[in-house]
Motif scaffolding. Structure first.
Motif, PDB file in Angstrom:
ATOM      1  N   GLN A 172       1.041  -1.340  -0.070  1.00 52.91           N
ATOM      2  CA  GLN A 172      -0.127  -0.016   0.093  1.00 52.91           C
ATOM      3  C   GLN A 172       0.833   1.069  -0.177  1.00 52.91           C
ATOM      4  O   GLN A 172       2.140   1.152   0.231  1.00 52.91           O
ATOM      5  CB  GLN A 172      -0.984  -0.022   1.065  1.00 52.91           C
ATOM      6  N   PRO A 173       0.209   2.602  -0.209  1.00 49.35           N
ATOM      7  CA  PRO A 173       0.948   3.512  -0.274  1.00 49.35           C
ATOM      8  C   PRO A 173       1.915   4.014   0.943  1.00 49.35           C
ATOM      9  O   PRO A 173       2.740   4.775   0.817  1.00 49.35           O
ATOM     10  CB  PRO A 173      -0.238   4.801  -0.619  1.00 49.35           C
ATOM     11  N   GLN A 174       1.578   3.375   2.022  1.00 51.46           N
ATOM     12  CA  GLN A 174       2.325   3.449   3.389  1.00 51.46           C
ATOM     13  C   GLN A 174       3.769   3.256   3.025  1.00 51.46           C
ATOM     14  O   GLN A 174       4.689   3.597   3.942  1.00 51.46           O
ATOM     15  CB  GLN A 174       1.815   2.959   4.387  1.00 51.46           C
ATOM     16  N   LEU A 175       4.113   2.361   2.043  1.00 53.53           N
ATOM     17  CA  LEU A 175       5.444   1.930   1.750  1.00 53.53           C
ATOM     18  C   LEU A 175       6.410   3.046   1.709  1.00 53.53           C
ATOM     19  O   LEU A 175       7.508   2.942   1.907  1.00 53.53           O
ATOM     20  CB  LEU A 175       5.427   1.098   0.376  1.00 53.53           C
ATOM     21  N   LEU A 176       5.688   4.267   0.973  1.00 56.15           N
ATOM     22  CA  LEU A 176       6.492   5.444   0.690  1.00 56.15           C
ATOM     23  C   LEU A 176       6.833   6.179   2.073  1.00 56.15           C
ATOM     24  O   LEU A 176       7.992   6.486   2.012  1.00 56.15           O
ATOM     25  CB  LEU A 176       5.703   6.533  -0.425  1.00 56.15           C
ATOM     26  N   ALA A 181      10.613   7.319   6.421  1.00 55.63           N
ATOM     27  CA  ALA A 181      11.360   6.975   7.777  1.00 55.63           C
ATOM     28  C   ALA A 181      12.669   6.347   7.687  1.00 55.63           C
ATOM     29  O   ALA A 181      13.443   6.561   8.701  1.00 55.63           O
ATOM     30  CB  ALA A 181      10.119   6.253   8.390  1.00 55.63           C
ATOM     31  N   LEU A 182      12.935   5.386   7.084  1.00 52.63           N
ATOM     32  CA  LEU A 182      14.138   4.596   6.820  1.00 52.63           C
ATOM     33  C   LEU A 182      15.197   5.693   6.310  1.00 52.63           C
ATOM     34  O   LEU A 182      16.169   5.428   6.981  1.00 52.63           O
ATOM     35  CB  LEU A 182      13.981   3.490   6.005  1.00 52.63           C
ATOM     36  N   ARG A 183      15.040   6.690   5.525  1.00 50.69           N
ATOM     37  CA  ARG A 183      15.960   7.433   5.104  1.00 50.69           C
ATOM     38  C   ARG A 183      16.381   8.456   6.496  1.00 50.69           C
ATOM     39  O   ARG A 183      17.589   8.721   6.825  1.00 50.69           O
ATOM     40  CB  ARG A 183      15.382   8.286   4.035  1.00 50.69           C
TER      41      ARG A 183
END
Length: 255
Positions: A172-176, A181-183
């Motif tokens: 889902q778009p929350q992957l973006l 967040a990972l960055r």
């Protein structure tokens, strides 16, 4: 003679009735070509994102089928990510061993499971005569950071064996948001391996898209080598009279 008796298979055995069929939409065609490019360039990872019920899971099956036809023998692994309160490496490895088709996914301790997973993938890659494999992680928004780290370990171990692991995160778009967040948390090693490319999975947005989908029913046949298109199978008299579903695309879109 009854029309049902003229059909090559029983009505209840048709893929549409059994919900076991795939037809390409413009979005699926676009996604497929983007993933093929990903493979040709050996880019390690991509995010395929879209809203729920848009057909992302079905598109994975279509893409894998296409890849097997385009790259005979290609190793494509499809595994579904699950929600866990805390990451369990043992459960994660069992899921991956099952996805790659290992006969004993439950056997052994964690270190042994890691070794068998790597060994089995190397065997599959060797049989395929290719230096790459593709992993599709469905519902990837459920992955935790520690699970990405385990995938990274596998990615790096395969790299040392000369095998490129190409991972497509489907979710889902929350992957973006997770990528951002990972960055921010300096987990760039995860982003650079699994989130290099972003591919949006959209829905049907025009009458032309509808026409493309309906044309697939007019042209796809079952049994595959027969002249029985999907449309002909369900509307034999109308089909014989020249009816094609694609001609109704604009009316259906308007409705």
């Amino acid at each position: 003679m009854l029309l049902t008796a003229q059909r090559p298979v029983d009505f209840d055995d048709h893929p549409i009735v059994r919900k076991r069929y795939l037809v390409a939409t413009p979005t699926i065609d676009l996604v497929t070509q983007r993933i093929v490019k990903q493979i040709r360039l050996r880019n390690p990872g991509a995010i395929l994102y879209g809203y729920p019920r848009f057909g992302k899971t079905s598109s994975i099956r279509y893409v894998i089928h296409y890849l097997h036809e385009t790259f005979p023998g290609a190793v494509c692994v499809n595994f579904r990510c699950e929600t866990h309160k805390s990451g369990s490496e043992d459960s994660f490895l069992i899921a991956l061993l099952t996805a790659v088709g290992h006969r004993e996914p439950l056997a052994g301790k964690i270190s042994r499971k890691r070794h068998r997973l790597l060994e089995h993938i190397c065997v599959l890659a060797d049989r395929s005569r290719k230096d790459w494999i593709v992993f599709f992680a469905d519902e990837a928004q459920k992955l935790q950071v520690i699970e990405y780290e385990w995938l990274r370990d596998l990615h790096d171990a395969l790299e040392l064996k000369g095998i490129r692991m190409i991972t497509i995160l489907v979710g889902q778009p929350q992957l973006l948001d997770q990528k951002s967040a990972l960055r921010k948390s300096m987990n760039t090693q995860i982003v650079l391996r699994f989130m290099v490319t972003e591919i949006r999975f959209g829905g049907i947005v025009s009458a032309e898209d509808v026409a493309t989908c309906l044309a697939a029913y007019d042209e796809s046949c079952y049994p595959p080598e027969s002249a029985w298109t999907f449309t002909r199978f369900f509307y034999p008299r109308a089909f014989a009279a020249g009816m094609r579903l694609s001609t109704y695309a604009h009316a259906l879109w308007k409705a």
